[in-house]
Design a protein around this motif. Structure first.
Motif, PDB file in Angstrom:
ATOM      1  N   UNK A  41      45.124  59.280  39.016  1.00 59.08           N
ATOM      2  CA  UNK A  41      46.519  58.931  39.414  1.00 59.08           C
ATOM      3  C   UNK A  41      47.192  59.686  40.300  1.00 59.08           C
ATOM      4  N   UNK A  42      47.126  61.123  40.246  1.00 57.39           N
ATOM      5  CA  UNK A  42      48.030  61.619  41.328  1.00 57.39           C
ATOM      6  C   UNK A  42      47.263  61.791  42.752  1.00 57.39           C
ATOM      7  N   UNK A  80      61.979  58.780  37.094  1.00 58.52           N
ATOM      8  CA  UNK A  80      60.833  59.412  36.605  1.00 58.52           C
ATOM      9  C   UNK A  80      60.480  60.910  36.822  1.00 58.52           C
ATOM     10  N   UNK A  81      60.887  61.018  38.206  1.00 59.01           N
ATOM     11  CA  UNK A  81      60.979  62.527  38.551  1.00 59.01           C
ATOM     12  C   UNK A  81      59.736  63.223  39.186  1.00 59.01           C
ATOM     13  N   UNK A  82      58.649  62.491  39.096  1.00 68.15           N
ATOM     14  CA  UNK A  82      57.494  63.244  39.624  1.00 68.15           C
ATOM     15  C   UNK A  82      57.600  62.907  41.205  1.00 68.15           C
ATOM     16  N   UNK A 113      50.984  55.928  34.888  1.00 70.70           N
ATOM     17  CA  UNK A 113      49.899  56.864  34.966  1.00 70.70           C
ATOM     18  C   UNK A 113      50.063  58.270  35.049  1.00 70.70           C
ATOM     19  N   UNK A 114      51.000  58.499  35.905  1.00 70.95           N
ATOM     20  CA  UNK A 114      51.520  59.940  36.264  1.00 70.95           C
ATOM     21  C   UNK A 114      52.552  60.512  35.369  1.00 70.95           C
ATOM     22  N   UNK A 115      52.256  61.684  34.733  1.00 70.92           N
ATOM     23  CA  UNK A 115      53.200  62.183  33.819  1.00 70.92           C
ATOM     24  C   UNK A 115      54.475  62.546  34.519  1.00 70.92           C
TER      25      UNK A 115
END
Length: 360
Positions: free
Chosen positions: A244-245, A320-322, A356-358
């Motif tokens: 995902x990343x 979400x912030x990532x 998918x991404x934390x």
């Protein structure tokens, strides 16, 4: 830019930090704050940065000057990141930023996959800020120096480079077909260097990854590059689960090149397309899963984004912030703005990245 003051303040804070953290992870701060400000979320920038900055390393010190005589031997030496940043800081103080970029862009392009493509992505964000204003501010010019310095320090060509349009190649495919034809490395374990080191023994590389047709001129190069960004973004919805990343970079790297084109001489556009394709294909071969995931069943991302606006999509990414989700959604907004009919597909891809991404 909705709030250039906030952006400049954030960049000044970030320029006391290095391009990496923990020894090899990339500092995503400059890229994320630029996207947040651009899309109207300046109020979130300093709180986001307060949390993120605790993870960052200090700016590495300059030790030995990079010069016109020794730059080639310093290229690709991460121990000299401080030297490279100081070098570009000096160059940008002496010459217009476009002139510096025009000289160094073709020198750095062969190492576009360095540091998992993060340096070129950082350059793309920096150039976008410089193009957005009539009078570039000091922090934004400085950001270009930090980005170029990072790229030079981590510069590393692929073990088997792709040469779009080189003698003996005859690519005829468009971006979607070409991405589908990219062969996958046999062992998708370990970091990106471990994976790309397998390219010499990967069946179908580089032939299977050289199917994208070369551009006949600068305008077609830009058209193909925009198509590559679009198809890599859409493709993430079905293939992002593979990594995902990392797979967001298959879209965000060519997006960075596309954003840089207006600042470059037109004679560099075809080479820029070729390098962007190499970056996207390299990330795809290293991380893409063999099979897609369903994205159109009830309850999946596609069914949840049919009536949202661009502002709502980015607001969800900001919440979400990532940093990867923020940057990928930023690219998705560019695609949707250029091709509104593709909006549901790219919104779906953005939604998959959030799933998918934390979150941060």
């Amino acid at each position: 830019m909705a709030d250039t003051g906030t952006l400049d303040e954030a960049l000044e804070r970030l320029h006391t930090t290095g391009p990496e953290l923990g020894g090899w992870l990339s500092n995503h701060g400059p890229m994320a704050v630029e996207a947040l400000v651009r899309h109207g979320h300046a109020v979130t920038v300093h709180p986001w940065l307060d949390a993120y900055r605790t993870r960052l390393d200090e700016l590495p010190a300059a030790r030995y000057p990079v010069t016109g005589a020794n730059w080639r031997e310093a290229l690709g030496d991460p121990r000299r990141a401080g030297d490279w940043i100081a070098h570009f800081t000096r160059l940008l103080a002496e010459r217009p930023w476009r002139d510096v970029l025009a000289v160094w862009w073709p020198r750095l392009l062969p190492g576009i996959t360095a540091a998992a493509t993060h340096p070129v992505i950082r350059v793309g964000h920096a150039v976008r800020t410089l193009l957005a204003g009539t009078s570039p501010t000091g922090p934004r010019v400085a950001e270009l120096g930090h980005a170029l310095g990072y790229w030079a320090a981590r510069h590393q060509p692929l073990p088997v480079p792709l040469r779009l349009g080189a003698p003996g190649t005859s690519g005829t495919a468009g971006p979607a077909e070409a991405l589908a034809a990219v062969p996958l490395v046999p062992d998708q374990r370990g970091g990106i260097l471990d994976r790309l080191a397998q390219l010499p023994s990967t069946p179908g590389w580089p032939a299977g990854a050289a199917t994208l047709r070369p551009a006949a001129g600068p305008d077609e190069a830009r058209e193909l590059l925009a198509g590559l960004v679009r198809e890599a973004t859409v493709r993430y919805a079905a293939y992002g689960h593979g990594s995902p990343v990392m797979l967001v970079h298959a879209a965000t790297a060519p997006s960075a090149v596309l954003r840089t084109l207006p600042a470059l001489p037109r004679e560099l556009w075809a080479a820029s397309l070729a390098a962007a394709w190499e970056a996207s294909a390299a990330v795809t071969t290293a991380y893409s899963p063999a099979e897609p995931a369903p994205v159109t069943a009830p309850g999946t991302a596609v069914t949840a984004v049919t009536a949202v606006t661009a502002e709502e999509v980015f607001a969800r990414a900001a919440a979400h912030g990532d940093a990867h989700t923020i940057k990928f959604t930023d690219t998705a907004l560019d695609v949707a703005a250029a091709e509104p009919e593709r909006a549901p597909l790219v919104w779906a891809a953005a939604a998959v990245s959030r799933e998918l991404i934390a979150p941060s």
